[in-house]
Write a protein that holds these residues in place. Structure first.
Motif, PDB file in Angstrom:
ATOM      1  N   GLY A 169       0.885  -1.233  -0.248  1.00  0.00           N
ATOM      2  CA  GLY A 169       0.103   0.132   0.074  1.00  0.00           C
ATOM      3  C   GLY A 169       0.904   1.276  -0.020  1.00  0.00           C
ATOM      4  N   GLU A 170      -0.107   2.392   0.022  1.00  0.00           N
ATOM      5  CA  GLU A 170       0.790   3.620   0.098  1.00  0.00           C
ATOM      6  C   GLU A 170       1.139   4.024   1.384  1.00  0.00           C
ATOM      7  N   VAL A 171       2.428   4.921   1.458  1.00  0.00           N
ATOM      8  CA  VAL A 171       2.914   5.520   2.770  1.00  0.00           C
ATOM      9  C   VAL A 171       1.832   6.513   2.970  1.00  0.00           C
ATOM     10  N   HIS A 172       2.118   6.812   4.623  1.00  0.00           N
ATOM     11  CA  HIS A 172       1.189   7.573   5.186  1.00  0.00           C
ATOM     12  C   HIS A 172       1.903   9.294   5.126  1.00  0.00           C
ATOM     13  N   LEU A 173       1.652   9.823   4.509  1.00  0.00           N
ATOM     14  CA  LEU A 173       2.518  10.962   4.072  1.00  0.00           C
ATOM     15  C   LEU A 173       1.998  12.083   5.221  1.00  0.00           C
ATOM     16  N   TYR A 200      13.667  10.363   6.184  1.00  0.00           N
ATOM     17  CA  TYR A 200      12.306   9.791   5.595  1.00  0.00           C
ATOM     18  C   TYR A 200      13.130   8.506   5.033  1.00  0.00           C
ATOM     19  N   ASN A 201      11.939   7.485   5.307  1.00  0.00           N
ATOM     20  CA  ASN A 201      12.189   6.003   4.570  1.00  0.00           C
ATOM     21  C   ASN A 201      10.907   5.477   4.051  1.00  0.00           C
ATOM     22  N   GLY A 202      10.926   5.015   2.804  1.00  0.00           N
ATOM     23  CA  GLY A 202       9.972   4.629   2.474  1.00  0.00           C
ATOM     24  C   GLY A 202       9.501   4.772   0.924  1.00  0.00           C
ATOM     25  N   ASP A 203       9.598   3.772  -0.033  1.00  0.00           N
ATOM     26  CA  ASP A 203       9.055   3.942  -1.350  1.00  0.00           C
ATOM     27  C   ASP A 203       9.607   5.132  -2.247  1.00  0.00           C
ATOM     28  N   ILE A 204      10.812   5.243  -2.019  1.00  0.00           N
ATOM     29  CA  ILE A 204      11.714   6.220  -2.870  1.00  0.00           C
ATOM     30  C   ILE A 204      12.490   5.302  -3.844  1.00  0.00           C
TER      31      ILE A 204
END
Length: 411
Positions: A169-173, A200-204
């Protein structure tokens, strides 16, 4: 901007780290897969030995649910010369969470506070924290964050997902924005020297992902890259080149790079403000242009250079392909030199170093093949191969067969 390589269990051990650092650039620091035994076992010890990590800035990560266990590991690491450690509050694995370790420690904020109090009061080394935003609901994040920010951590690395989501799923920005505003807002820490650095960490996974992140959160201190670097080993280099290209472009246009950065931050703030107010994007763009001309003029900045400064079309500066296998050239990235060379030659050299390293490290072929195949589940994206082309690789049973198939995949 600090770029870190995330710890990935079963993949980013010392063999991988050394091979990667020999072939690719752009990464400031590596984190070990978590260490969990109060007395480090042979595998853990081998992974952190300084002689196995020469020329690499390595930050050991500790997984613990008791302060005394954390302290025991940290003392060993201090004896080996490490200047800091990282606490894992992010691992979503069911077996880890069941023991209130990793993200399992986030379930009860009061218990989390007791754990952190014990760790920070007894650790022989400075401690950074890597965490998720809760177990099953984003609503848990505020209470968790209140606890985290009571402690003098070296930095806070946030992966804005819940434990139950694993990597789906998507990260919770919106949750990340909560910590961003508390740590990066001018009113929160007028003296930035007292602020906890935020990573920041996640989906880059692409330079475009990075560009969007730093546009939305321009004051973060760094980005931790994980699966994105496995899918594209050049990702950190591409990000560095893009950052450097932007700075060079503004300087060549007679715009102070620091001024351009301030302008971009103002622009990002404006975009967020208009979006939150439900204003149509096209109208918001017109407002931003008018705001920019007025705002920059009011503070003594010429409107024309300011408008040029807000141009964010930073195309990647492609490096020259080098002649000859494994040949390297260098391009200045603003933070040091990063290697640029023939794509397949570099990848082939990287894989050869992994192959040789795993053969030396392991007595049996099976575990080495397992590690190599797991990496290839990401690399197939990088080389653009479909499921049919990859099928022979998944079927290999010996390292000799593996090498033959890789030679076919990378002619």
């Amino acid at each position: 901007m600090k770029l870190c390589f995330a710890p990935m269990e079963g993949i980013t051990g010392y063999v991988f780290r050394n091979a990667y650092a020999a072939c690719y650039g752009g990464v400031d620091a590596f984190y070990t897969p978590f260490l969990s035994n109060p007395v480090l076992n042979q595998i853990e010890l081998h992974d952190i030995l300084p002689e196995n990590n020469r020329g690499i800035r390595l930050i050991p990560q500790i997984l613990a649910n008791r302060p005394e266990n954390f302290r025991s590991i940290a003392e060993t690491l201090k004896d080996y010369g490490y200047p800091e450690v990282n606490l894992n509050l992010g691992c979503p694995s069911g077996t880890v969470v069941a023991k209130q370790r990793g993200s399992g420690a986030l379930r009860e904020p009061k218990e989390l506070e007791r754990l952190l109090d014990g760790i920070f009061s007894t650790s022989p080394l400075p401690v950074s924290v890597k965490c998720r935003i809760g177990i099953s609901s984003e609503n848990e994040w505020e209470d968790i964050l209140d606890v985290l920010l009571r402690f003098p951590m070296k930095e806070l690395i946030v992966h804005p997902r819940l434990q139950k989501e694993f990597y789906r799923g998507e990260v919770h920005l919106s949750a990340f924005r909560t910590v961003y505003e508390r740590l990066c807002g001018e009113e929160s820490f007028p003296d930035r020297s007292t602020r906890i650095p935020l990573i920041y960490n996640g989906d880059i996974c692409t330079p475009e992902d990075y560009r969007k992140l730093v546009t939305d959160f321009p004051k973060i201190d760094g980005v931790m890259l994980g699966r994105g670097l496995l899918r594209d080993p050049e990702l950190a280099e591409k990000i560095r080149r893009e950052d450097a290209h932007g700075k060079t472009r503004y300087a060549n246009a007679g715009i102070d790079p620091e001024l351009a950065e301030k302008i971009r931050r103002e622009d990002a703030h404006g975009k967020t403000r208009y979006a939150n107010a439900g204003i149509d994007p096209e109208l918001a763009e017109k407002i931003r242009r008018e705001d920019g001309r007025s705002r920059y003029a009011n503070v003594g900045i010429e409107p024309e250079p300011a408008v040029r400064g807000e141009d964010r079309s930073c195309g990647l500066r492609e490096g020259k392909e080098a002649d000859g296998a494994g040949a390297m050239s260098a391009v200045e990235d603003g933070c040091g030199n990063v290697p640029v060379g023939n794509r397949n030659d570099r990848l082939r050299h990287f894989l050869e170093l992994l192959y040789d390293g795993y053969r030396q490290e392991m007595t049996r072929e099976g575990p080495a093949l397992m590690k190599l195949k797991e990496l290839w589940s990401y690399l197939q994206v990088y080389i653009g191969k479909d499921a049919k082309a990859m099928r022979p690789l998944w079927k290999v049973k010996t390292l000799a067969e593996y090498r033959d198939v890789v030679n076919m995949l990378l002619p």
